[in-house]
Write an enzyme that holds these catalytic residues in place. Sequence first.
Site, short mmCIF file in Angstrom:
data_model
loop_
_atom_site.label_atom_id
_atom_site.label_comp_id
_atom_site.label_asym_id
_atom_site.label_seq_id
_atom_site.Cartn_x
_atom_site.Cartn_y
_atom_site.Cartn_z
N LYS A 76 0.85 -1.20 0.00
CA LYS A 76 0.00 0.00 0.00
C LYS A 76 0.88 1.25 0.00
O LYS A 76 1.71 1.42 0.90
CB LYS A 76 -0.89 -0.02 1.26
N THR A 341 -5.74 4.17 10.76
CA THR A 341 -4.70 4.46 11.75
C THR A 341 -4.77 3.59 13.01
O THR A 341 -3.92 3.72 13.89
CB THR A 341 -4.82 5.94 12.22
C1 LIG Z 1 -15.47 -0.69 10.23
C2 LIG Z 1 -14.05 -0.75 10.72
C3 LIG Z 1 -12.99 -0.67 9.82
C4 LIG Z 1 -11.67 -0.70 10.27
N1 LIG Z 1 -10.64 -0.53 9.39
C5 LIG Z 1 -9.37 -0.46 9.85
C6 LIG Z 1 -8.27 -0.29 8.98
O1 LIG Z 1 -8.40 -0.24 7.77
N2 LIG Z 1 -7.01 -0.23 9.51
C7 LIG Z 1 -6.80 -0.33 10.86
O2 LIG Z 1 -5.65 -0.23 11.30
N3 LIG Z 1 -7.82 -0.54 11.69
C8 LIG Z 1 -9.09 -0.60 11.24
N4 LIG Z 1 -10.11 -0.81 12.11
C9 LIG Z 1 -9.79 -1.07 13.53
C10 LIG Z 1 -9.31 -2.51 13.66
O3 LIG Z 1 -10.32 -3.39 13.24
C11 LIG Z 1 -8.94 -2.80 15.09
O4 LIG Z 1 -8.16 -1.79 15.62
C12 LIG Z 1 -8.14 -4.09 15.17
O5 LIG Z 1 -8.81 -5.12 14.53
C13 LIG Z 1 -7.88 -4.46 16.60
O6 LIG Z 1 -9.07 -4.85 17.23
P1 LIG Z 1 -8.99 -5.37 18.70
O7 LIG Z 1 -7.99 -6.46 18.76
O8 LIG Z 1 -8.81 -4.22 19.60
O9 LIG Z 1 -10.47 -5.94 18.97
P2 LIG Z 1 -11.18 -7.29 18.47
O10 LIG Z 1 -10.72 -7.73 17.14
O11 LIG Z 1 -12.65 -7.03 18.64
O12 LIG Z 1 -10.70 -8.37 19.51
C14 LIG Z 1 -11.26 -8.44 20.81
C15 LIG Z 1 -10.81 -9.73 21.45
O13 LIG Z 1 -11.26 -9.75 22.80
C16 LIG Z 1 -11.87 -11.00 23.05
N5 LIG Z 1 -12.84 -10.84 24.14
C17 LIG Z 1 -13.76 -9.87 24.32
N6 LIG Z 1 -14.46 -10.09 25.43
C18 LIG Z 1 -13.98 -11.24 25.97
C19 LIG Z 1 -14.30 -12.02 27.12
N7 LIG Z 1 -15.31 -11.69 27.95
N8 LIG Z 1 -13.59 -13.14 27.34
C20 LIG Z 1 -12.58 -13.52 26.53
N9 LIG Z 1 -12.25 -12.84 25.44
C21 LIG Z 1 -12.94 -11.71 25.16
C22 LIG Z 1 -12.49 -11.40 21.73
O14 LIG Z 1 -12.74 -12.79 21.66
C23 LIG Z 1 -11.37 -10.98 20.78
O15 LIG Z 1 -10.39 -11.99 20.72
C24 LIG Z 1 -11.43 -0.83 11.67
C25 LIG Z 1 -12.49 -0.96 12.57
C26 LIG Z 1 -13.79 -0.91 12.10
C27 LIG Z 1 -14.91 -1.03 13.10
#
Ligand SMILES: Cc1cc2nc3c(=O)[nH]c(=O)nc-3n(C[C@H](O)[C@H](O)[C@H](O)COP(=O)(O)OP(=O)(O)OC[C@H]3O[C@@H](n4cnc5c(N)ncnc54)[C@H](O)[C@@H]3O)c2cc1C
Length: 490
Positions: A76, A341
């Site tokens: 990219k 980001t």
């Molecule tokens: C529409 C959209 C588009 C996006 N596009 C981009 C992009 O292009 N580029 C970018 O950098 N970011 C993007 N993001 C953000 C990106 O998706 C997230 O920052 C990234 O995936 C990290 O997510 P996370 O690990 O914080 O959360 P999640 O992927 O939601 O992971 C959460 C984890 O916590 C666990 N969990 C939750 N509760 C419990 C519980 N009670 N017990 C045990 N486990 C639990 C779940 O099982 C999971 O493993 C986007 C977000 C959205 C909403």
Amino acid sequence: MIPDRRFVILGGGTAGWITAHLLERAWPGVSITVVESPDIGTIGVGEGSTPSLKRFFEIIGAPEDEWMPRCGATYKAGIRFVDWSPAAPWRDYRHPFTTQIDVHTEDAFVLNCRNRRLGHDVPVRPDDFLLNGVLSAKGLTPVAPPNFPFKIEYGYHFDAGLLGRYLRERAVARGIVHHPARIVSVQRSDTGDIAALVTDTGDAIAGDVFMDCSGFNGLLIERTLGVPFHSFADNLFNDAAVVLPTAMDRPPPVETVATALSNGWCWSIPLEHRFGNGYVYARDFQSPDAAEAELRRTLGVDDSVPARHLTFRVGQVARHWERNCVAVGLSQGFIEPLEATALHLVLGTVEQFIRHYADGGFTDRHRTAFNTVSAQRIDGVRDYIVAHYKLTTRTDTDYWRANAANMALPEPLLHILDRWFRRGDLSEELTRQGQRSHFGNLSWHCLFAGYGAFPPVSEPKRPDVDFYADRGIGTFLAGCSLNFTSRVVR
Ligand SMILES: Cc1cc2nc3c(=O)[nH]c(=O)nc-3n(C[C@H](O)[C@H](O)[C@H](O)COP(=O)(O)OP(=O)(O)OC[C@H]3O[C@@H](n4cnc5c(N)ncnc54)[C@H](O)[C@@H]3O)c2cc1C
């Protein structure tokens, strides 16, 4: 020195596994457990990165020819914004990742922008001044041959699910403990710190430091420790997305495309095996059904391909590090994904944490400093994203008119807009603000110039000097681009 502490990471999304890897690299041998619920799953979107992801893979020692094929990843060079302004020639523009060689051309860009603000009719399209813009336009991969004397910055597109699996396998191979289980309660110590996470099978996973990577759930930072959430909804109206894949029918482009639609915008992210597409919109202005119908029309996809709907909230927690818990990823906050980001912020958060922790462990001073920097970094990204919605000239729906009319703008952004439109020195203003944002002077120039947002003049003046022509920028960048090829596949 390796901390004599047990780290427990709640969440196995991209944030959780990135955190695990960075902690392990900083302190090899430290105790790290990642707990994730297989039934809750991960958010499954977030497929575009900034160049910081390249740095992450370098830190963990994962070569491109190993991880990229496993994750359907492509290169990219930046983002192209389409239809954010109806008026030619501003209908589309690129925000390329700036790279080392831009040092030879950025001056000309900034000077032409200054002259344009003074009313001179000179070229100011960011695409034409920055190497990654030229490469994107020509469909050339931003990977330089070994003898090219400049470092080229780039990011990636990748399959979020495949990346999560890759990072998990690699982490487990390095001794990080993976504990699949749903957390149903949290034990606190007498001091109020988190002592252990209790699973649905009754196990208590004890630790000393808890990294909350539980996504929008915010199970530890918000729901256990009660840290308040500050919403950005006054500034950013979008709160939902509908996601649809389409077939990869051509060599993957080297850029994300962000196309403005009636009530938001749609991303198109090229992977090796598919395009990821998603329409980010505001439910106050459009229903999920109408958004899905609009996305299907835009992409030419019928009902046989299932769509996925998501909702999200924009804002950040008041404190990212509270007691013995640090929030990373969606649990710490989210700004809509217009500039992709989120993972960049994840990396920055963990790196800051490691630095502050190494300097001072759990002292209040280091915690406070970490919280201040974390909040500023998110605020800085917010201001840049909000500026997109202020600078676009679309007014064809209530949504775009509401954006245009919205004056609830963050103070630092008001100063930036004021400095630009009063023809002042933008770089000086950014320095004055001590901006810790990902977006520096050049990115802000791309934004203003890309939208053709210049102080109004009654009659454009003939240019005294055009730095693009005088400095031979077009010829220089065309020459540089001869070093790049259209398709590099790992
Ligand atoms: C529409 C959209 C588009 C996006 N596009 C981009 C992009 O292009 N580029 C970018 O950098 N970011 C993007 N993001 C953000 C990106 O998706 C997230 O920052 C990234 O995936 C990290 O997510 P996370 O690990 O914080 O959360 P999640 O992927 O939601 O992971 C959460 C984890 O916590 C666990 N969990 C939750 N509760 C419990 C519980 N009670 N017990 C045990 N486990 C639990 C779940 O099982 C999971 O493993 C986007 C977000 C959205 C909403």
